[in-house]
Design an enzyme around this catalytic site. Structure first.
Site, mmCIF file in Angstrom:
data_model
loop_
_atom_site.group_PDB
_atom_site.id
_atom_site.type_symbol
_atom_site.label_atom_id
_atom_site.label_comp_id
_atom_site.label_asym_id
_atom_site.label_seq_id
_atom_site.Cartn_x
_atom_site.Cartn_y
_atom_site.Cartn_z
ATOM 1 N N SER A 287 -47.885 -12.650 -79.301
ATOM 2 C CA SER A 287 -47.671 -13.855 -78.507
ATOM 3 C C SER A 287 -46.284 -13.899 -77.884
ATOM 4 O O SER A 287 -46.000 -14.784 -77.078
ATOM 5 C CB SER A 287 -47.877 -15.103 -79.374
ATOM 6 O OG SER A 287 -46.979 -15.084 -80.465
ATOM 7 N N HIS B 270 -53.306 -11.342 -75.022
ATOM 8 C CA HIS B 270 -52.959 -12.467 -75.892
ATOM 9 C C HIS B 270 -54.071 -13.507 -75.910
ATOM 10 O O HIS B 270 -54.243 -14.280 -74.966
ATOM 11 C CB HIS B 270 -51.639 -13.095 -75.418
ATOM 12 C CG HIS B 270 -51.200 -14.264 -76.225
ATOM 13 N ND1 HIS B 270 -50.534 -15.343 -75.697
ATOM 14 C CD2 HIS B 270 -51.349 -14.536 -77.557
ATOM 15 C CE1 HIS B 270 -50.292 -16.225 -76.651
ATOM 16 N NE2 HIS B 270 -50.770 -15.763 -77.782
ATOM 17 N N GLU C 290 -54.133 -14.168 -71.947
ATOM 18 C CA GLU C 290 -53.038 -13.685 -71.102
ATOM 19 C C GLU C 290 -53.059 -12.157 -71.140
ATOM 20 O O GLU C 290 -53.077 -11.563 -72.220
ATOM 21 C CB GLU C 290 -51.692 -14.196 -71.614
ATOM 22 C CG GLU C 290 -51.460 -15.669 -71.372
ATOM 23 C CD GLU C 290 -50.108 -16.139 -71.882
ATOM 24 O OE1 GLU C 290 -49.292 -16.591 -71.071
ATOM 25 O OE2 GLU C 290 -49.868 -16.066 -73.112
ATOM 26 N N ASN D 108 -45.894 -19.368 -74.018
ATOM 27 C CA ASN D 108 -44.839 -19.715 -74.961
ATOM 28 C C ASN D 108 -43.509 -20.007 -74.294
ATOM 29 O O ASN D 108 -42.665 -20.709 -74.862
ATOM 30 C CB ASN D 108 -44.699 -18.622 -76.020
ATOM 31 C CG ASN D 108 -45.808 -18.721 -77.049
ATOM 32 O OD1 ASN D 108 -46.260 -19.816 -77.381
ATOM 33 N ND2 ASN D 108 -46.276 -17.590 -77.552
#
Length: 371
Positions: free
Chosen positions: A105, A126, A138, A177
């Site tokens: 991540s 991801h 992702e 993130n």
């Protein structure tokens, strides 16, 4: 994450080899997959029986079962040395033409790829938790990844019933993130500067932005230890920081959120989440809360990593936001976003320097989305 991804692949009709370090872990994974498939079958989400889907999954504690795989996905903890060890083993076993993907991540894909003899065939994939329910993936190429590898991974994501968002350039924390971190940083800055309480921040998030959770509530849900690790990885690899001690203090006190029963809020018992009760009113304006996240989005656009629509797809599908962060910025007013950034920047917070894209858009009256 590992058994969730295996379940998704099997639901899509793929033959799966699931490898872990012990049969105890694998047997628990089997129970969880079977339970999940039964629920999906009873709700009519899947048509094939749980038994027929489980028959596609072979489990092993040995890498030998990977000798004929076309595509391998690693989902071990976020420890670079551990990931490199796994990729070393996979590199020796799987066919030379096969692709190796990491579900990291936040760790740069290049750092993982460099330990293999097939750097051009290593990629980030991801998934979001839980994989059987979350639609987003992702797809992150490293500086070595070939276009063929990227195209194959995007296509595979679609075959697994997911919506892929492809980053054009590798960046620590990816889209999800990095935006999440900026929301956390502004939430923390607000509280530590005495501009709002934790409850007011979360009230604005839930009641004014209509987010499913408050920012601190979401951090509790994710795990405050995970948040601190994520924060550290992204900042150490170049992202500007915003000083904040609240999260670290919670981790040091072993108050990790829902998993321990206490974080910024208190929960019924360890591992048991209940929706936090929040005040209806808050002095914190929504455009102030999202200003740093929007600035980060503009940075991602400026550096040709993703576009506004892709950022918003990540936030809607990955975090269940009712609107994307850039769409929210449009509706709240980009001039208001920039004014908040300038105000906080002038207090000495360098991370808040308005991105040139935002300044240009305000001066020209542009929006991220055309009416």
């Amino acid at each position: 994450m590992g058994h969730g991804i295996a379940e998704v692949a099997a639901i899509s009709g793929m033959e799966v080899k699931l490898i872990d370090v012990s049969w105890d872990i694998l047997n628990r994974a089997k129970e969880r997959m079977t339970d999940s498939l039964k629920r999906l079958y009873e709700r009519g989400v899947i048509k094939d029986s749980p038994d027929s889907i489980m028959s596609l999954i072979e489990m092993s504690v040995s890498y030998d079962v990977a000798k004929s795989v076309d595509f391998a996905i690693e989902a071990v903890p976020e420890i670079l040395d551990l990931k490199r060890k796994v990729f070393n083993e996979l590199d020796k076993v799987v066919p030379k033409e096969s692709i190796l993907a990491t579900n990291t991540s936040s760790i740069p894909i290049s750092d993982v790829a460099e330990t293999t003899s097939r750097k051009q065939k290593v990629i980030g994939m991801h998934f979001f938790n839980p994989p059987p329910l979350m639609k987003l993936v992702e797809v992150i190429p490293s500086k070595y990844t070939s276009e063929e590898t990227v195209d194959f991974t995007v296509d595979l994501s679609k075959k697994m019933g997911k919506t892929p968002v492809r980053l054009r350039v590798e960046v620590p924390g990816f889209v999800s993130n990095r935006i999440f971190l900026r929301l956390l940083q502004e939430a923390c800055r607000e509280v530590e500067a005495g501009e709002a309480t934790i409850e007011e921040v979360d009230s604005t998030a839930r009641n004014k932005l209509n987010l499913p959770m408050g920012i601190f509530e979401l951090a509790d849900y994710v795990g405050l230890d995970v948040v601190v690790d994520l924060w550290k990885v992204i900042v150490e690899r170049g992202a500007s920081d915003v000083k904040c001690s609240s999260f670290k203090r919670k981790v040091e006190a072993k108050e990790l959120g829902v998993k321990t029963g206490k974080g910024f809020y208190t929960y019924p018992s360890p591992g048991k989440y209940s929706k936090v009760k929040l005040p209806q009113e808050s002095r914190l304006k929504p455009e102030r809360l999202i200003s740093l996240a929007v600035n980060e989005g503009a940075w991602l656009i400026e550096n040709d990593i993703v576009n506004a629509h892709e950022i918003d797809t990540v936030m809607k599908l990955g975090f269940n936001f009712p609107k994307g962060i850039m769409e929210m910025a449009d509706s709240l007013g980009l001039e208001n976003i920039v004014n908040n950034l300038k105000g906080i920047y002038n207090l000495g917070y360098k991370a808040y320097e308005p991105n040139p894209i935002l300044l240009n858009m305000v001066s020209s009256g542009a929006k991220f989305y055309k009416a």
